[in-house]
Design a protein around this motif. Structure first.
Motif, PDB file in Angstrom:
ATOM      1  N   SER A 120       0.828  -1.202   0.000  1.00 17.67           N
ATOM      2  CA  SER A 120       0.000   0.000   0.000  1.00 17.67           C
ATOM      3  C   SER A 120       0.869   1.261   0.000  1.00 17.67           C
ATOM      4  O   SER A 120       1.248   1.755  -1.042  1.00 17.67           O
ATOM      5  CB  SER A 120      -0.968   0.012   1.191  1.00 17.67           C
ATOM      6  N   ARG A 121       1.244   1.766   1.176  1.00 21.58           N
ATOM      7  CA  ARG A 121       1.756   3.123   1.279  1.00 21.58           C
ATOM      8  C   ARG A 121       3.034   3.372   0.469  1.00 21.58           C
ATOM      9  O   ARG A 121       3.133   4.375  -0.248  1.00 21.58           O
ATOM     10  CB  ARG A 121       1.982   3.488   2.749  1.00 21.58           C
ATOM     11  N   ILE A 122       4.035   2.493   0.604  1.00 18.76           N
ATOM     12  CA  ILE A 122       5.291   2.761  -0.102  1.00 18.76           C
ATOM     13  C   ILE A 122       5.075   2.713  -1.614  1.00 18.76           C
ATOM     14  O   ILE A 122       5.681   3.478  -2.369  1.00 18.76           O
ATOM     15  CB  ILE A 122       6.394   1.786   0.346  1.00 18.76           C
ATOM     16  N   ALA A 123       4.174   1.831  -2.066  1.00 15.41           N
ATOM     17  CA  ALA A 123       3.920   1.683  -3.495  1.00 15.41           C
ATOM     18  C   ALA A 123       3.000   2.764  -4.046  1.00 15.41           C
ATOM     19  O   ALA A 123       3.216   3.260  -5.164  1.00 15.41           O
ATOM     20  CB  ALA A 123       3.322   0.308  -3.776  1.00 15.41           C
ATOM     21  N   LEU A 135       8.513   7.686 -19.008  1.00 19.00           N
ATOM     22  CA  LEU A 135       7.205   8.215 -18.615  1.00 19.00           C
ATOM     23  C   LEU A 135       6.090   7.326 -19.145  1.00 19.00           C
ATOM     24  O   LEU A 135       5.131   7.004 -18.430  1.00 19.00           O
ATOM     25  CB  LEU A 135       7.036   9.639 -19.142  1.00 19.00           C
ATOM     26  N   LEU A 136       6.204   6.911 -20.394  1.00 17.93           N
ATOM     27  CA  LEU A 136       5.153   6.129 -21.039  1.00 17.93           C
ATOM     28  C   LEU A 136       5.167   4.668 -20.598  1.00 17.93           C
ATOM     29  O   LEU A 136       4.114   4.043 -20.481  1.00 17.93           O
ATOM     30  CB  LEU A 136       5.310   6.208 -22.561  1.00 17.93           C
ATOM     31  N   GLU A 137       6.338   4.124 -20.363  1.00 21.51           N
ATOM     32  CA  GLU A 137       6.469   2.695 -20.067  1.00 21.51           C
ATOM     33  C   GLU A 137       6.104   2.352 -18.628  1.00 21.51           C
ATOM     34  O   GLU A 137       5.523   1.294 -18.376  1.00 21.51           O
ATOM     35  CB  GLU A 137       7.903   2.239 -20.354  1.00 21.51           C
ATOM     36  N   PHE A 138       6.425   3.221 -17.667  1.00 21.21           N
ATOM     37  CA  PHE A 138       6.343   2.837 -16.260  1.00 21.21           C
ATOM     38  C   PHE A 138       5.287   3.595 -15.463  1.00 21.21           C
ATOM     39  O   PHE A 138       5.312   3.582 -14.235  1.00 21.21           O
ATOM     40  CB  PHE A 138       7.706   3.010 -15.593  1.00 21.21           C
ATOM     41  N   GLY A 139       4.352   4.255 -16.137  1.00 21.30           N
ATOM     42  CA  GLY A 139       3.332   5.012 -15.420  1.00 21.30           C
ATOM     43  C   GLY A 139       2.601   4.158 -14.399  1.00 21.30           C
ATOM     44  O   GLY A 139       2.157   3.048 -14.684  1.00 21.30           O
ATOM     45  N   GLY A 140       2.492   4.668 -13.182  1.00 23.70           N
ATOM     46  CA  GLY A 140       1.776   3.961 -12.132  1.00 23.70           C
ATOM     47  C   GLY A 140       2.576   2.884 -11.433  1.00 23.70           C
ATOM     48  O   GLY A 140       2.035   2.178 -10.568  1.00 23.70           O
ATOM     49  N   GLU A 141       3.867   2.741 -11.755  1.00 23.94           N
ATOM     50  CA  GLU A 141       4.693   1.693 -11.140  1.00 23.94           C
ATOM     51  C   GLU A 141       5.678   2.248 -10.116  1.00 23.94           C
ATOM     52  O   GLU A 141       6.640   1.574  -9.743  1.00 23.94           O
ATOM     53  CB  GLU A 141       5.432   0.909 -12.228  1.00 23.94           C
ATOM     54  N   GLY A 142       5.462   3.479  -9.685  1.00 23.61           N
ATOM     55  CA  GLY A 142       6.264   4.035  -8.605  1.00 23.61           C
ATOM     56  C   GLY A 142       7.676   4.419  -8.990  1.00 23.61           C
ATOM     57  O   GLY A 142       8.564   4.469  -8.136  1.00 23.61           O
ATOM     58  N   ILE A 143       7.908   4.720 -10.259  1.00 24.43           N
ATOM     59  CA  ILE A 143       9.262   4.975 -10.764  1.00 24.43           C
ATOM     60  C   ILE A 143       9.484   6.436 -11.136  1.00 24.43           C
ATOM     61  O   ILE A 143      10.567   6.988 -10.913  1.00 24.43           O
ATOM     62  CB  ILE A 143       9.552   4.063 -11.973  1.00 24.43           C
ATOM     63  N   ARG A 144       8.473   7.076 -11.699  1.00 24.41           N
ATOM     64  CA  ARG A 144       8.678   8.369 -12.362  1.00 24.41           C
ATOM     65  C   ARG A 144       9.245   9.450 -11.443  1.00 24.41           C
ATOM     66  O   ARG A 144      10.201  10.141 -11.798  1.00 24.41           O
ATOM     67  CB  ARG A 144       7.356   8.851 -12.967  1.00 24.41           C
ATOM     68  N   LYS A 145       8.672   9.629 -10.262  1.00 29.31           N
ATOM     69  CA  LYS A 145       9.143  10.705  -9.385  1.00 29.31           C
ATOM     70  C   LYS A 145      10.632  10.554  -9.091  1.00 29.31           C
ATOM     71  O   LYS A 145      11.385  11.538  -9.118  1.00 29.31           O
ATOM     72  CB  LYS A 145       8.361  10.716  -8.073  1.00 29.31           C
ATOM     73  N   TYR A 146      11.062   9.334  -8.850  1.00 31.53           N
ATOM     74  CA  TYR A 146      12.457   9.106  -8.482  1.00 31.53           C
ATOM     75  C   TYR A 146      13.389   9.268  -9.685  1.00 31.53           C
ATOM     76  O   TYR A 146      14.536   9.685  -9.516  1.00 31.53           O
ATOM     77  CB  TYR A 146      12.589   7.731  -7.835  1.00 31.53           C
ATOM     78  N   ASP A 147      12.898   8.958 -10.879  1.00 33.42           N
ATOM     79  CA  ASP A 147      13.668   9.272 -12.089  1.00 33.42           C
ATOM     80  C   ASP A 147      13.893  10.773 -12.199  1.00 33.42           C
ATOM     81  O   ASP A 147      15.010  11.241 -12.454  1.00 33.42           O
ATOM     82  CB  ASP A 147      12.925   8.785 -13.342  1.00 33.42           C
TER      83      ASP A 147
END
Length: 610
Positions: free
Chosen positions: A64-67, A464-476
């Motif tokens: 939940s929270r971390i993801a 941006l297009l490949e990983f949306g919603g997988e918790g990656i973008r902000k850290y990139d």
């Protein structure tokens, strides 16, 4: 079945869990007899390792929270609801207070995982099965040592990327001469776990050689995580000393590590490759039936048991919104898409859009009906993809930590940076990801840039297009030091969207919808069969339409604000505003929770907070 098997192991592990943190570094003294008993048995050591895996999941982990909360917001998604500094909306708006209630339990659970891993790392090499057991015993113990090193690296990486400098805690708490540790420079911590992972990858087998593939860490997972952490170490980070975003002058050394590790995974295509059907990756996370014969999912966090400790609320908190009266049960809607994200995808060829974004929800009659533009949800998690119906909140949906597509794009990024332009191999890695995304529409694949700057921009967009919603973008965005620029750019796009100007000149202010059958077919089919006034979705979402808030009289359609759902309050309002409280060189990190501060007098608060 995969999830049931691991849950059974975890249940057994509960009676063998060694000393762990109740609060940060506030631990019970472990029993030497108990520890000897645990680590002098392969079976009991396995239970201790599984107990360490258990710290990945649950409400305060990737269940939940971390993801779902920690990665918000980027230029893809945000948390729904109005700003409150003391809850999840404060995280999404970059205005979380040190008293935020969604931070301390996660912080404690990460350090609890570190403590469990520390005990395994200390005692496994001292055990009889490791030093003098049978060859099979030694092999299993080495594997478990590698798993413990990798899990500790993941826990520490997650903690560091959210809180920066932290106490370095690489031995069991019982061995510390002083339990009150000051903060250690994050570079030192990352260097330590990068070195640990170099050791771990020699201990853990490839997937095809593993007795528990798809459940436990394998060699590609270790290598892929080492590449990810190396890119973070070579990237930008908020520095305590300078109070600015900086990266070290030796950053290319870490890009080289990432490139080498990714290349080794790429050179073992029978172990992991791209799943030809993008959507099947995420359906696999929802079921014991795997639709990923290519093993693109390299490392996922298992969810099971129907409780807050070992299961997940993925698909219940986030994901497609389901009315509680539907045959599936209620859930979803806790995460909303930034409306302009929909228009980042190729409107015809990119199949990822309709998997990543839900532009419809499920109503009380179990039918689909269009949402407003600002109410789109993250589409990779859907209650209706599970077999769990009714009021249950725990849906046994796994969280993807690492996929092979990420390996390809990390390789391409590192190669470009090191060589000053993309090699043919780097270009091909990017092309492979795009070919999967544009299957059937290959003629629409964008040209691959040949220059360093152009290729880097292509990587930024592709991720941006490949990983949306997988918790990656902000850290990139943080490691590239692009987060402030992308936030400003997204606000400009949102204003253009609101006003119907620029690239959004033909986007409708309103759409008109009727409920349509929902058959849980492919996302593309479900999108194409929405009932919209004016024609197919591929037409309606890209033409001005009637421009009125009233649906055509007598048509039976309901009006939904599309472009009109974005107002100035959505962009900059104190309670609803997108990333409203972000401050560059301050809010790239979270505040250290008050609970942790009160437990350790040597901790200092991150300087962006009071």
């Amino acid at each position: 079945m995969r999830k049931r098997t691991l849950y059974t192991i975890l249940a057994a592990a509960g009676i063998l869990t060694v000393a762990s943190c109740k609060k940060y570094l506030a631990v019970d003294s472990p029993s030497t007899v108990l520890l000897d008993d645990v680590y002098n048995s392969v079976s009991n050591t396995n239970s201790a390792i599984v107990g360490t895996y258990a710290m990945l999941i649950g409400d305060n982990g990737y269940g939940s929270r971390i993801a779902t909360l920690f990665p918000q917001s980027g230029d893809d998604f945000r948390t729904s609801g109005d700003y409150n500094a003391d809850d999840r909306r404060g995280i999404s708006c970059y205005g979380a207070s040190p008293a935020n209630t969604d931070l301390p339990n996660c912080f404690n659970q990460l350090f609890k995982g570190i403590e469990r891993a520390n005990n395994c790392i200390k005692y496994i090499p001292l055990s009889k099965p490791y030093t003098s057991g049978s060859e099979n015993d030694k092999k299993m113990m080495r594997k478990m040592l590698g798993e413990a090193l990798t899990l500790r690296a993941q826990f520490y990486y997650e903690a560091v990327r959210n809180w920066g400098d932290l106490p370095a805690h690489f031995v069991p708490a019982a061995d510390l001469t002083d339990p009150y540790l000051p903060r250690t420079n994050q570079d030192s911590i990352l260097d330590h776990i990068i070195a640990d992972l170099a050791t771990a990858e020699e201990l853990v087998p490839w997937r095809s050689e593993s007795p528990d593939q798809n459940i436990r860490i394998t060699k590609a997972a270790v290598k892929g995580l080492r590449a990810r952490i190396a890119l973070a170490r070579g990237g930008y980070a908020l520095r305590t000393a300078s109070k600015t975003m900086e990266r070290g002058s030796d950053y290319k050394k870490y890009y080289q590590i990432a490139m080498d590790e990714c290349k080794d995974i790429m050179d073992h295509p029978t172990e992991h490759s791209l799943n030809p059907v993008y959507e099947n990756l995420f359906k696999t996370l929802h079921s014991a039936t795997r639709l990923d014969n290519e093993h693109e999912l390299i490392f996922e966090v298992g969810a099971f048991g129907g409780n807050a400790s070992s299961d997940s609320k993925l698909g219940y908190y986030n994901g497609m919104r389901h009315n509680a009266s539907s045959k599936y049960g209620g859930g979803g809607g806790g995460i909303n898409a930034i409306p302009t994200y929909f228009y980042e995808f190729d409107s015809i060829g990119d199949i990822r859009r309709d998997v990543t974004l839900n532009s419809f929800e499920i109503d009380a009659d179990s039918k689909k009906i269009a949402t407003t533009g600002a109410a789109m949800t993250d589409g990779k998690f859907r209650r209706s993809w599970t077999s769990i119906i009714g009021t249950a909140q725990n849906l046994a949906v796994n969280w993807p930590i690492l996929r092979f597509a990420d390996v390809l794009l990390m390789y391409a990024e590192a190669d470009n940076e090191i060589n000053g332009a993309p090699s043919a191999t780097a270009q091909d890695a990017l092309l492979k990801v795009r070919k999967r995304a544009y299957v059937g529409y290959e003629s629409r694949i964008p040209a691959i840039p040949q220059d360093k700057e152009g290729f880097f921009k292509a990587i930024v967009q592709e991720r941006l297009l490949e990983f949306g919603g997988e918790g990656i973008r902000k850290y990139d965005l943080i490691r590239w030091n692009l987060i402030a620029a992308k936030f400003a750019e997204t606000k400009d796009k949102l204003r253009e969207f609101m006003n119907g100007t620029g690239r959004y000149a033909n986007v409708p202010a309103y759409i008109y919808t009727k409920a349509a059958p929902y058959a849980v077919k492919s996302s593309g089919e479900e999108m194409a069969t929405m009932d919209l006034y004016g024609g197919a979705p591929a037409k309606v979402f890209f033409e001005p339409g009637l421009g009125t808030s009233s649906a055509p009289s007598g048509s039976g359609y309901t009006s939904k604000a599309w472009r009109a759902s974005v107002t100035e309050d959505y962009i900059s309002g104190d309670r609803k505003g997108y990333v409203r409280y972000f401050e560059a060189n301050k809010k790239e990190l979270f505040p250290i929770p008050l609970d942790a501060m009160n437990s350790n007098y040597k901790l200092e608060q991150n300087f962006g907070y009071k």
